[in-house]
Design a protein around this motif. Structure first.
Motif, mmCIF file in Angstrom:
data_model
loop_
_atom_site.group_PDB
_atom_site.id
_atom_site.type_symbol
_atom_site.label_atom_id
_atom_site.label_comp_id
_atom_site.label_asym_id
_atom_site.label_seq_id
_atom_site.Cartn_x
_atom_site.Cartn_y
_atom_site.Cartn_z
ATOM 1 N N VAL A 31 -95.942 -39.339 60.509
ATOM 2 C CA VAL A 31 -95.245 -39.604 59.243
ATOM 3 C C VAL A 31 -94.400 -40.873 59.359
ATOM 4 O O VAL A 31 -94.372 -41.701 58.444
ATOM 5 C CB VAL A 31 -94.384 -38.389 58.845
ATOM 6 N N LEU A 32 -93.717 -41.047 60.496
ATOM 7 C CA LEU A 32 -92.910 -42.249 60.695
ATOM 8 C C LEU A 32 -93.762 -43.514 60.697
ATOM 9 O O LEU A 32 -93.345 -44.546 60.163
ATOM 10 C CB LEU A 32 -92.120 -42.144 61.999
ATOM 11 N N ILE A 35 -94.574 -44.302 57.119
ATOM 12 C CA ILE A 35 -93.411 -44.900 56.451
ATOM 13 C C ILE A 35 -93.244 -46.352 56.888
ATOM 14 O O ILE A 35 -92.963 -47.235 56.065
ATOM 15 C CB ILE A 35 -92.146 -44.072 56.765
ATOM 16 N N SER A 36 -93.448 -46.617 58.156
ATOM 17 C CA SER A 36 -93.341 -47.977 58.675
ATOM 18 C C SER A 36 -94.368 -48.899 58.023
ATOM 19 O O SER A 36 -94.057 -50.044 57.690
ATOM 20 C CB SER A 36 -93.531 -47.958 60.184
ATOM 21 N N VAL A 38 -95.732 -48.538 55.035
ATOM 22 C CA VAL A 38 -95.348 -48.762 53.638
ATOM 23 C C VAL A 38 -94.219 -49.786 53.552
ATOM 24 O O VAL A 38 -94.261 -50.708 52.724
ATOM 25 C CB VAL A 38 -94.948 -47.423 52.967
ATOM 26 N N PHE A 39 -93.205 -49.652 54.417
ATOM 27 C CA PHE A 39 -92.121 -50.636 54.425
ATOM 28 C C PHE A 39 -92.641 -52.020 54.803
ATOM 29 O O PHE A 39 -92.179 -53.034 54.281
ATOM 30 C CB PHE A 39 -91.007 -50.221 55.381
ATOM 31 N N TYR A 84 -101.912 -44.895 63.303
ATOM 32 C CA TYR A 84 -102.016 -43.721 62.428
ATOM 33 C C TYR A 84 -103.385 -43.054 62.566
ATOM 34 O O TYR A 84 -103.491 -41.841 62.704
ATOM 35 C CB TYR A 84 -101.774 -44.146 60.980
ATOM 36 N N ILE A 111 -88.668 -48.248 63.238
ATOM 37 C CA ILE A 111 -89.337 -46.984 62.901
ATOM 38 C C ILE A 111 -90.620 -46.843 63.720
ATOM 39 O O ILE A 111 -90.887 -45.793 64.309
ATOM 40 C CB ILE A 111 -89.630 -46.902 61.390
#
Length: 129
Positions: A31-32, A35-36, A38-39, A84, A111
């Motif tokens: 999940v992290l 998120i990384s 996407v950022f 991922y 992240i």
């Protein structure tokens, strides 16, 4: 037909190869990493907007530098996506290395670094005893 008395573990048969034992830390790391990524996409979009001229750049930020940083961050996003997908396949050591590379590419992504360390270092109860 199986002889009576032999039980078949259907839970293991439903999992994908290599996904057995995907622990809580691994799921959190996955999940992290998402998120990384996407950022990172937001960062690349912002840097490209600076290059194109849609956003005013701060003094000292040159469009060529922003374009170079966007290119390096795009490579980091690629490594993040590879991490991922590799976690999904169950190769945690390789996924951790990919996440660490994604984290160390400029600009530093804490992240992805944390997720890579979370995947690489073993956790669990097998060492407590």
């Amino acid at each position: 037909m199986l002889p009576s008395g032999i039980k078949v573990n259907t839970h293991d048969a439903e999992e994908r190869p290599g996904m057995g034992g995907m622990g809580k830390e691994t799921k959190i790391a996955r999940v992290l990493i998402a998120i990384s990524v996407v950022f990172g996409l937001f960062a690349v979009a912002t840097l490209l907007a600076i290059v194109i001229g849609g956003l005013p750049a701060r003094p000292g930020i040159f469009p060529a530098g922003a374009l170079l940083l966007a290119a390096v961050k795009t490579a980091g996003i690629g490594f993040g996506l590879a991490a991922y997908r590799t976690i999904g396949r169950g190769d945690l050591a390789r996924a951790g290395r990919y996440a660490l590379v994604a984290g160390f590419l400029p600009p530093l992504d804490l992240i992805a670094l944390f997720a890579g360390l979370l995947v690489i270092f073993p956790h669990g109860e097998e060492g407590a005893g």
